[in-house]
Scaffold this motif. Sequence first.
Motif, PDB file in Angstrom:
ATOM      1  N   GLU A  12      54.125  36.635  28.735  1.00  0.00           N
ATOM      2  CA  GLU A  12      52.845  36.250  29.343  1.00  0.00           C
ATOM      3  C   GLU A  12      52.339  34.927  28.775  1.00  0.00           C
ATOM      4  O   GLU A  12      51.863  34.059  29.512  1.00  0.00           O
ATOM      5  CB  GLU A  12      51.801  37.346  29.116  1.00  0.00           C
ATOM      6  N   TRP A  38      56.943  41.551  26.400  1.00  0.00           N
ATOM      7  CA  TRP A  38      56.145  41.174  27.569  1.00  0.00           C
ATOM      8  C   TRP A  38      54.949  40.305  27.184  1.00  0.00           C
ATOM      9  O   TRP A  38      54.605  39.359  27.899  1.00  0.00           O
ATOM     10  CB  TRP A  38      55.675  42.402  28.341  1.00  0.00           C
ATOM     11  N   TYR A  90      58.135  47.546  30.620  1.00  0.00           N
ATOM     12  CA  TYR A  90      57.810  46.298  31.309  1.00  0.00           C
ATOM     13  C   TYR A  90      59.058  45.712  31.984  1.00  0.00           C
ATOM     14  O   TYR A  90      59.155  44.502  32.169  1.00  0.00           O
ATOM     15  CB  TYR A  90      57.209  45.288  30.335  1.00  0.00           C
ATOM     16  N   PRO A 123      56.304  46.132  24.895  1.00  0.00           N
ATOM     17  CA  PRO A 123      55.036  45.402  24.920  1.00  0.00           C
ATOM     18  C   PRO A 123      55.060  44.071  24.174  1.00  0.00           C
ATOM     19  O   PRO A 123      54.408  43.118  24.594  1.00  0.00           O
ATOM     20  CB  PRO A 123      54.050  46.387  24.287  1.00  0.00           C
ATOM     21  N   LYS A 128      58.473  43.651  35.299  1.00  0.00           N
ATOM     22  CA  LYS A 128      57.760  42.402  35.018  1.00  0.00           C
ATOM     23  C   LYS A 128      58.676  41.416  34.301  1.00  0.00           C
ATOM     24  O   LYS A 128      58.651  40.208  34.585  1.00  0.00           O
ATOM     25  CB  LYS A 128      56.514  42.685  34.174  1.00  0.00           C
TER      26      LYS A 128
END
Length: 237
Positions: A97, A93, A48, A90, A51
């Motif tokens: 989010e 990230w 990620y 993950p 991002k």
Amino acid sequence: MTSPLRKTMVRRLGVLLGAVGLAAPLTVALGGTAQAAGSACTAGTGPYQAKAERFLGRPVDGRQSAADCRAIRDFQLDHGISPAIGYAGPVTWSVMEVVAKQREAGGNPNASGACPTNKGRIACVDLTRQLSWIQDGKKLKFGPVPIRSGRDGYETRTGLKSVYWRSIDHWSTIYKVRMPYSQFFDGGQAFHAIDGSVWSAPGSHGCVNMRRADAKSYWSLLKNGDDVYVYGRKPGT
């Protein structure tokens, strides 16, 4: 025979060496060298990466740089993500989010009208955004603040409830942990403070975990009988 001047110099040297000897372990104990070693930025490019770079306002190229690694690691340290080595995986990230959704809520967390505005004072819990706030009708009274709800298999139950029991210095006999500023609204599920990070995975055993200052404010604003509305779904459950 040693002169008085020489004795004075020896004593001063001894004091200086003693101070130097004490300074090193104090630095480690207070988190200097030890903290730096424990949070070294050593990770390569994560899945990620791009991002995470965009979220952190870094140049977006999808390749890990030393500056990228430090920025990701600092985010991990601030949000209780372990290991804090700067890897854009993950878990990191997913927290980014959630934080992005929380930032978007701004001062109008009930823009969608999902939390009832016809109940007077009510505590709203949005599981999707991991946010809570207190409103009176359409007027925001406190928040929004980040929360940590139940993990997979221990989900915080949704629906309209009400505060029925309060315990300012509660001790959980089930999980053997302190639950300061507990306000129970659905069986064993309650608002309460935690010592760790409200962003850390995987979540609570059903309670709505809060930062201490936020839980203390909820304690002062709510009382038995006040409504609580829980809706949405926590990511990953």
